[in-house]
Design an enzyme around this catalytic site. Sequence first.
Site, PDB file in Angstrom:
ATOM      1  CE  LYS A 196      22.571  12.628-121.394  1.00 10.72           C
ATOM      2  NZ  LYS A 196      22.077  11.437-121.869  1.00 10.72           N
ATOM      3  CG  ASN A 197      25.190  11.494-124.812  1.00 10.31           C
ATOM      4  OD1 ASN A 197      24.804  11.687-124.337  1.00 10.31           O
ATOM      5  ND2 ASN A 197      25.005  11.876-125.944  1.00 10.31           N
ATOM      6  NE  ARG A 233      16.141   3.253-124.969  1.00  5.03           N
ATOM      7  CZ  ARG A 233      16.501   2.471-125.762  1.00  5.03           C
ATOM      8  NH1 ARG A 233      18.358   2.411-125.609  1.00  5.03           N
ATOM      9  NH2 ARG A 233      16.033   1.411-126.201  1.00  5.03           N
ATOM     10  CG  ASP A 277      14.282   8.101-124.611  1.00  2.52           C
ATOM     11  OD1 ASP A 277      14.083   8.260-125.521  1.00  2.52           O
ATOM     12  OD2 ASP A 277      15.092   7.249-124.316  1.00  2.52           O
ATOM     13  CG  ASP A 315      21.480  14.908-128.264  1.00  2.00           C
ATOM     14  OD1 ASP A 315      19.678  14.558-128.420  1.00  2.00           O
ATOM     15  OD2 ASP A 315      22.062  14.478-127.496  1.00  2.00           O
ATOM     16  CB  VAL A 331      18.754  11.543-135.743  1.00  2.00           C
ATOM     17  CG1 VAL A 331      19.011  10.611-134.828  1.00  2.00           C
ATOM     18  CG2 VAL A 331      19.433  11.764-136.834  1.00  2.00           C
TER      19      VAL A 331
HETATM   20  C1  UD1 Z   1      22.913   8.261-128.860  1.00  2.00           C
HETATM   21  C2  UD1 Z   1      23.278  10.270-127.612  1.00  2.00           C
HETATM   22  C3  UD1 Z   1      22.211  10.635-128.151  1.00  2.00           C
HETATM   23  C4  UD1 Z   1      21.493  11.357-129.514  1.00  2.00           C
HETATM   24  C5  UD1 Z   1      21.954  10.182-130.595  1.00  2.00           C
HETATM   25  C6  UD1 Z   1      21.915  10.457-131.964  1.00  2.00           C
HETATM   26  C7  UD1 Z   1      24.331   8.673-125.650  1.00  2.00           C
HETATM   27  C8  UD1 Z   1      23.915   8.300-124.405  1.00  2.00           C
HETATM   28  N1  UD1 Z   1      22.719   9.427-126.482  1.00  2.00           N
HETATM   29  O1  UD1 Z   1      21.825   7.877-128.873  1.00  2.00           O
HETATM   30  O2  UD1 Z   1      21.885  11.510-127.284  1.00  2.00           O
HETATM   31  O3  UD1 Z   1      20.783  11.755-129.532  1.00  2.00           O
HETATM   32  O4  UD1 Z   1      23.396   9.845-129.975  1.00  2.00           O
HETATM   33  O5  UD1 Z   1      23.652  11.082-131.985  1.00  2.00           O
HETATM   34  O6  UD1 Z   1      25.398   9.214-126.578  1.00  2.00           O
HETATM   35  N2  UD1 Z   1      19.067   3.177-134.433  1.00  2.00           N
HETATM   36  C9  UD1 Z   1      18.238   2.047-134.950  1.00  2.00           C
HETATM   37  N3  UD1 Z   1      19.255   0.367-134.689  1.00  2.00           N
HETATM   38  C10 UD1 Z   1      19.872   0.355-133.639  1.00  2.00           C
HETATM   39  C11 UD1 Z   1      20.930   1.524-132.950  1.00  2.00           C
HETATM   40  C12 UD1 Z   1      19.994   2.604-133.864  1.00  2.00           C
HETATM   41  O7  UD1 Z   1      17.362   1.208-135.498  1.00  2.00           O
HETATM   42  O8  UD1 Z   1      19.829  -0.768-133.793  1.00  2.00           O
HETATM   43  C13 UD1 Z   1      18.058   4.386-135.358  1.00  2.00           C
HETATM   44  C14 UD1 Z   1      17.640   4.376-133.818  1.00  2.00           C
HETATM   45  O9  UD1 Z   1      16.364   4.432-133.565  1.00  2.00           O
HETATM   46  C15 UD1 Z   1      17.591   6.610-134.488  1.00  2.00           C
HETATM   47  C16 UD1 Z   1      18.936   5.964-134.820  1.00  2.00           C
HETATM   48  O10 UD1 Z   1      19.277   4.926-135.647  1.00  2.00           O
HETATM   49  O11 UD1 Z   1      16.690   6.877-134.507  1.00  2.00           O
HETATM   50  C17 UD1 Z   1      20.047   7.256-134.311  1.00  2.00           C
HETATM   51  O12 UD1 Z   1      20.095   5.898-132.778  1.00  2.00           O
HETATM   52  P1  UD1 Z   1      21.754   6.292-132.629  1.00  2.00           P
HETATM   53  O13 UD1 Z   1      22.982   6.979-132.958  1.00  2.00           O
HETATM   54  O14 UD1 Z   1      22.268   4.362-132.596  1.00  2.00           O
HETATM   55  O15 UD1 Z   1      21.811   6.992-130.944  1.00  2.00           O
HETATM   56  P2  UD1 Z   1      21.994   6.167-129.097  1.00  2.00           P
HETATM   57  O16 UD1 Z   1      23.169   5.699-129.374  1.00  2.00           O
HETATM   58  O17 UD1 Z   1      20.870   5.264-129.019  1.00  2.00           O
END
Ligand code: UD1
Length: 423
Positions: free
Chosen positions: A23-24, A93, A117, A306, A328
């Site tokens: 999915k991701n 999302r 979320d 996850d 995370v």
């Molecule tokens: C993706 C995955 C999700 C997985 C996550 C971490 C998809 C669709 N989802 O989510 O299943 O749990 O990676 O492996 O691929 N953050 C910030 N600022 C930003 C971006 C992120 O503070 O601009 C923080 C987030 O709040 C979180 C952390 O960074 O605490 C990690 O987030 P991120 O790796 O970006 O996760 P996603 O890409 O949203």
Amino acid sequence: MSEHFRICGGARLTGEVQVVGAKNSVLKLMAAALLAEGTTTLTNCPEILDVPLMADVLRGLGCDVEVAGSKVSIVTPAEPKYEADYGSVSKLRASVCVLGPLLGRCRRAKVALPGGDAIGSRPLDMHQNGLRKLGARSEIEHGCVVAEAEGLHGAQIWLDFPSVGATENILMAAVLAEGTTVIDNAAREPEIVDLCVMLKQMGARISGEGTSTLTVDGVDALSPTEHRVIGDRIVGATWAFAAAMTRGDVTVRGVNPHHLDLVLEKLRLAGAQVDLSWPDAFRVVMPGRPTAVDFVTLPYPGFATDLQPMAIALSAIAEGTSMITENVFEARFRFVEEMIRLGADARTDGHHAVIRGVERLSSAPVWASDIRAGAGLVLAGLCAEGATDVWDVFHIDRGYPRFLENLAALGADVRRVTAAPER
Ligand code: UD1
């Protein structure tokens, strides 16, 4: 009326299960199709709701999208639209990943913010800061993230945290920027590597994928391609935990076991025998009650956030006490409340959960708050006495294709029930 899963605990899972595309990964690969005019084809796509939802987002941007089983074909026009509205984005999302490709291709993008979320706040500051470094203006305006640029240029970008989404968005804008971009502290997840493989097939010039330094030499244009989506390591790991928790014997096919090195090592420490004789499969055999192990979630190659619910579910029935540390997503421990309803001896304090394993859980009605929490509750239900009803299963359907069918084929007593909730 809503649907729930009814799980009668006690079965030992045995047999083989086939895992399909991640999915991701597929959602980002679909977004990457925006980068090239013409027909991009993806195979091994999971048949989950998020794929048609992403197809709707792309249709809203002017693409023709056909979803036929595990094959998705996307025809991208010469000039895609650059606005993804709230109607389509709010349901998914991950659709924020069209931001980078739209900026790269159209030099402007406007993507509605999808809102809160259940697993915690998900800001976009790192996405925006990276795009700004490439020469774009990026603001949040009227509920949308807006990015626009006269021209994009290569830049040195340091991420505060190896964010998966920020790495992907910056990468997909940088492939069409002028000059060289270096993303430092980039995410190293296998899904990022999969995206790089596809972008390179499209003509992008990228090196360092799978390391924390990604180097991108921008090109003028990309061509469409055909690509097979990487197997879903999170789904594969979920089956591995299910085998370990039910003292089962399960062979998982369709996943590169090296994407699960740490996960399988943890299961070994818990007492499982793990057979890695194949390049795209592994077997988990658990001869007795699992022993407690500690888990710490971190970006890849750390233990995936996850899989934190699966780690908690395993710890709940293990012999001994486990400490789970979440680094995370801050709100993921909400899942622990539902586990306590099933008889888990668990408490949380900030980033930590301490779980004292019990011999057997006891069935209760429980609610899935997100995809992975839902899967964790189903696994716990497999080890609970009596019939456990897991509600809000639409979350699980978003991430686990044919979950109940696969569970039943492995010997679990599970079924989908349509009825009014008992809350
Ligand atoms: C993706 C995955 C999700 C997985 C996550 C971490 C998809 C669709 N989802 O989510 O299943 O749990 O990676 O492996 O691929 N953050 C910030 N600022 C930003 C971006 C992120 O503070 O601009 C923080 C987030 O709040 C979180 C952390 O960074 O605490 C990690 O987030 P991120 O790796 O970006 O996760 P996603 O890409 O949203």
